[in-house]
Design an enzyme around this catalytic site. Structure first.
Site, short mmCIF file in Angstrom:
data_model
loop_
_atom_site.label_atom_id
_atom_site.label_comp_id
_atom_site.label_asym_id
_atom_site.label_seq_id
_atom_site.Cartn_x
_atom_site.Cartn_y
_atom_site.Cartn_z
N HIS A 109 0.85 -1.20 0.00
CA HIS A 109 0.00 0.00 0.00
C HIS A 109 0.88 1.25 0.00
CE1 HIS A 109 -3.10 -2.59 2.35
NE2 HIS A 109 -3.56 -2.44 1.12
N ARG A 155 -1.92 -6.18 -8.52
CA ARG A 155 -0.68 -6.92 -8.26
C ARG A 155 -0.48 -8.02 -9.29
NH1 ARG A 155 -2.89 -7.92 -2.38
NH2 ARG A 155 -4.63 -8.18 -3.79
#
Ligand code: PNS
Length: 188
Positions: free
Chosen positions: A29, A103
């Protein structure tokens, strides 16, 4: 530098919202927040309240506190909590972009569905996907919680301060589970 000034110039006046549950914030993050902070004029990291995700590890306020501590040096980043629809909140805050991280291919289906649904509800808001550094491509808050509960190593996955808090929380929740098990059961 002339080159980066030119690139930033194109994205002037763009307020982006980076929404999520951040339970807890991971290095993945934070990687995305740093990338977003370079690209957008303002980046609001927004924690969604009332997600249908079961019992969280951390209360909202502690998640905000950790995110604020981890982003304190970034002048154009703030941390907020929102209720209800993300797109409604974007309009309220004058944001024209939702930032999300992708991702792996496995993220794509859910992210595409969410982005298209958000666009259908509010065409003024665009979703922009960014990739975190490759070394974080396997990392998620869920995996961090699971490793912590099983006593595994968290170094490199979350900042040190977050690791300490995760360990403390997991120990507390194990203790309260043992205490409630050993309490005499009331009559049903
Ligand atoms: O970190 P997460 O759990 O992947 O974040 C999911 C989040 C918070 C971005 C998503 O659940 C969300 O936007 N919730 C707000 C409610 C909403 O707008 N739902 C409709 C999405 S199409």
């Amino acid at each position: 530098m002339r080159h980066s000034a030119c690139v930033r110039g194109r994205l002037r006046d763009i307020v982006a919202i980076y929404p999520g549950s951040f339970d807890p914030v991971t290095n993945g993050h934070l990687d995305l927040i740093h990338r977003g902070a370079k690209l957008f004029d303002r980046l609001i990291v927004a924690l969604a309240r009332n997600l249908d995700k079961g019992e969280p590890l951390f209360p909202m306020e502690e998640r905000v506190e950790m995110l604020e501590a981890m982003t304190a040096e970034l002048q154009n980043v703030s941390v907020e909590i929102f209720d209800g629809l993300l797109v409604t909140y974007c309009i309220e805050r004058g944001a024209n972009v939702v930032l999300r991280g992708i991702r792996a291919v496995s993220d794509y289906e859910f992210e595409l569905q969410m982005a298209l649904m958000n666009r259908k509800m509010e065409p003024r808001v665009e979703t922009i996907f960014m990739m975190p550094a490759e070394k974080y491509s396997y990392l998620s808050s869920r995996i961090v919680r699971e490793i912590a509960r099983l006593g595994g190593p968290l170094a490199g996955l979350v900042p040190e301060m977050v690791e300490q808090r995760v360990r403390r929380r997991v120990a507390q929740s194990e203790l309260s589970a043992v205490t409630s098990e050993s309490k005499p059961k009331g009559r049903a």
